[in-house]
Design a protein around this motif. Structure first.
Motif, short mmCIF file in Angstrom:
data_model
loop_
_atom_site.label_atom_id
_atom_site.label_comp_id
_atom_site.label_asym_id
_atom_site.label_seq_id
_atom_site.Cartn_x
_atom_site.Cartn_y
_atom_site.Cartn_z
N CYS A 75 0.83 -1.20 0.00
CA CYS A 75 0.00 0.00 0.00
C CYS A 75 0.87 1.26 0.00
O CYS A 75 1.81 1.37 0.81
CB CYS A 75 -0.92 0.00 1.22
N SER A 76 0.55 2.19 -0.85
CA SER A 76 1.38 3.38 -1.03
C SER A 76 1.43 4.26 0.21
O SER A 76 2.41 4.97 0.44
CB SER A 76 0.87 4.21 -2.22
N PHE A 77 0.36 4.22 1.03
CA PHE A 77 0.27 5.10 2.19
C PHE A 77 0.90 4.50 3.45
O PHE A 77 0.87 5.11 4.51
CB PHE A 77 -1.19 5.45 2.49
N ILE B 148 -17.83 -2.20 12.80
CA ILE B 148 -16.97 -1.37 11.96
C ILE B 148 -16.45 -0.19 12.78
O ILE B 148 -17.15 0.33 13.66
CB ILE B 148 -17.72 -0.88 10.69
N SER B 149 -15.21 0.19 12.51
CA SER B 149 -14.60 1.35 13.18
C SER B 149 -14.04 2.28 12.13
O SER B 149 -13.72 1.87 11.01
CB SER B 149 -13.48 0.91 14.13
N PHE B 150 -13.90 3.54 12.51
CA PHE B 150 -13.36 4.55 11.60
C PHE B 150 -12.28 5.35 12.30
O PHE B 150 -12.30 5.55 13.51
CB PHE B 150 -14.47 5.49 11.13
N GLU B 151 -11.35 5.82 11.51
CA GLU B 151 -10.36 6.80 11.95
C GLU B 151 -9.87 7.53 10.70
O GLU B 151 -9.91 6.98 9.59
CB GLU B 151 -9.19 6.14 12.69
N PRO B 152 -9.42 8.78 10.83
CA PRO B 152 -8.96 9.52 9.66
C PRO B 152 -7.54 9.12 9.29
O PRO B 152 -6.77 8.66 10.14
CB PRO B 152 -9.03 10.98 10.12
N MET B 153 -7.21 9.28 8.04
CA MET B 153 -5.85 8.98 7.60
C MET B 153 -4.87 9.92 8.29
O MET B 153 -5.09 11.13 8.37
CB MET B 153 -5.74 9.13 6.08
N TYR B 154 -3.81 9.33 8.79
CA TYR B 154 -2.78 10.11 9.47
C TYR B 154 -1.59 10.26 8.52
O TYR B 154 -1.01 9.27 8.08
CB TYR B 154 -2.34 9.41 10.76
N GLU B 155 -1.23 11.47 8.20
CA GLU B 155 -0.15 11.73 7.24
C GLU B 155 1.20 11.77 7.95
O GLU B 155 1.73 12.80 8.29
CB GLU B 155 -0.43 13.03 6.48
N PHE B 156 1.76 10.57 8.17
CA PHE B 156 3.03 10.47 8.89
C PHE B 156 4.21 10.62 7.93
O PHE B 156 4.07 10.57 6.70
CB PHE B 156 3.13 9.14 9.64
N GLY B 157 5.39 10.79 8.50
CA GLY B 157 6.59 10.97 7.70
C GLY B 157 7.01 9.70 6.99
O GLY B 157 6.60 8.61 7.33
N GLY B 158 7.85 9.85 5.97
CA GLY B 158 8.35 8.68 5.25
C GLY B 158 7.57 8.36 4.00
O GLY B 158 7.97 7.50 3.22
N ILE B 159 6.42 9.00 3.81
CA ILE B 159 5.61 8.79 2.62
C ILE B 159 5.65 10.06 1.78
O ILE B 159 5.54 11.17 2.29
CB ILE B 159 4.15 8.45 3.00
N LYS C 185 5.03 13.21 -0.74
CA LYS C 185 3.98 14.22 -0.82
C LYS C 185 2.95 13.87 -1.89
O LYS C 185 1.76 14.14 -1.74
CB LYS C 185 4.60 15.58 -1.11
N ASN C 186 3.40 13.25 -2.96
CA ASN C 186 2.48 12.90 -4.04
C ASN C 186 1.41 11.91 -3.57
O ASN C 186 0.26 11.95 -4.03
CB ASN C 186 3.24 12.31 -5.23
N VAL C 187 1.79 11.02 -2.64
CA VAL C 187 0.82 10.06 -2.11
C VAL C 187 -0.24 10.78 -1.29
O VAL C 187 -1.43 10.52 -1.44
CB VAL C 187 1.53 8.99 -1.24
N TRP C 188 0.20 11.70 -0.43
CA TRP C 188 -0.77 12.43 0.39
C TRP C 188 -1.62 13.36 -0.47
O TRP C 188 -2.81 13.57 -0.16
CB TRP C 188 -0.05 13.22 1.47
N ASP C 189 -1.04 13.92 -1.53
CA ASP C 189 -1.83 14.76 -2.42
C ASP C 189 -2.94 13.95 -3.07
O ASP C 189 -4.04 14.46 -3.32
CB ASP C 189 -0.94 15.37 -3.51
N GLU C 190 -2.66 12.68 -3.34
CA GLU C 190 -3.63 11.80 -3.98
C GLU C 190 -4.65 11.23 -2.99
O GLU C 190 -5.83 11.10 -3.30
CB GLU C 190 -2.91 10.64 -4.67
#
Length: 324
Positions: free
Chosen positions: A37-39, A183-194, A196-201
């Motif tokens: 997974c890219s993220f 079912i559970s939910f949580e928002p995507m956490y934009e951590f380091g190491g990934i 910027k293009n992945v987070w932009d997408e």
């Protein structure tokens, strides 16, 4: 899934509030994955992992220290051949066992996991699943169906809300209900190491659509759909504003695949190693852990938030959050 249990709550209270020790051992059981997974950064860090006897020793020490829950997760636990032996050992010494998986190997391996109490499968979408995970959703559904017959407690479907799956959320909740799952939910956490293009997408960019989606989750929770999150937490998710005192590193002891003890699964700073002994490591790092918690900007990882709110006796959370 376990609703509020007075006996379990009393044991947890004694362990965490009185003895000031963790209740959960969260173990990154290996360093390999069968998805890319890219993220996710974990599968890119393949490295050494603990031997079976080391894990047995860790479990024995954890139980002696009062820890009652063993959670096996990341990168993909079902790739570890000796997983059934690990779960069996944890169960034999009186620990509850849980597992977080991407589900690809469930159909093949669920028959081996007779000592598993709780199972969580990462399902982030329906039509968007392949775009997010790189494989078809149909590849994991047979394993989930088979696992429902094997695991005594209801299965949990864990969904990370991103910019990719906002159109899938309501349908996913309906699917969980139809399959008799939680079912559970949580928002995507934009951590380091990934990149910027992945987070932009994948990141949440349409704030209005995101908020209306979380509003619908809240509505469906109130309507009785099998959403385990508390309303308090879901409101934080909607606002993307963590409003709680974090006790994550007091409740959970996180151990990486190589035996490193990490402050938490989000920031992942190593603070010790299980080779020094769980009790020794816990006592030695007490001040450091408190300092890190006090200085942290806080995340919205639901395991830390919900359990921190329960730790602080937030009534609505005690009433509406189902612990996994």
């Amino acid at each position: 899934m376990t609703k509020f249990s007075p006996i379990l709550a009393a044991r947890a209270l004694w362990q965490m509030q009185i003895k000031k020790r963790p209740f959960v051992l969260s173990h990154a059981i290996n360093s390999k994955c069968n998805m890319k997974c890219s993220f996710c950064e974990y599968w890119k860090e393949s490295g050494p992992q603990m031997e079976l006897e080391e894990i047995f020793k860790m479990l024995d020490e954890a139980r002696e220290f009062g820890i009652l829950v063993y959670n096996a997760w990341t990168v993909e636990p079902l790739l570890r051949e000796d997983l059934p032996l690990i779960l069996k050992h944890a169960k034999s010494i009186g620990m509850m066992t849980s597992l977080i998986t991407n589900g690809l190997l469930l159909e093949k391996r669920i028959d081996e996991l007779e000592d598993l109490d709780y199972l969580s499968v990462s399902v982030d979408g329906i039509s968007s699943y392949k775009d997010i995970r790189g494989v078809d959703l149909e590849k994991i559904l047979p394993g989930i169906i088979k696992a429902k017959e094997q695991v005594k407690n209801p299965l949990l479907m864990n969904c990370v809300i991103s910019g990719k799956n906002l159109d899938d959320i309501e349908e996913l909740i309906h699917m969980a209900k139809e399959m008799d799952m939680k079912i559970s939910f949580e928002p995507m956490y934009e951590f380091g190491g990934i990149g910027k293009n992945v987070w932009d997408e994948m990141g949440i960019r349409n704030a209005e659509k995101y908020k209306s989606t979380v509003d619908r989750i809240i509505e469906m929770k109130k309507e009785g759909y099998p959403i385990i999150n508390s309303l308090t937490y879901l409101q934080m998710v909607k606002d993307l504003k963590p409003n709680y005192t974090c006790h994550g590193n007091e409740i959970v002891m996180g151990v990486a695949a190589d035996g490193s003890i990490e402050n938490c699964r989000v920031h992942r700073k190593p603070i010790g190693n299980i080779s020094e002994g769980i009790a020794n490591a816990w006592e030695r790092t007490r001040k450091e852990r408190k300092k890190m918690a006090d200085e942290c900007q806080k995340c919205l990882f639901f395991g830390y938030v919900e359990n921190s709110l329960m730790y602080d006796f937030k009534l609505e959370v005690l009433q509406h959050y189902e612990w996994m």
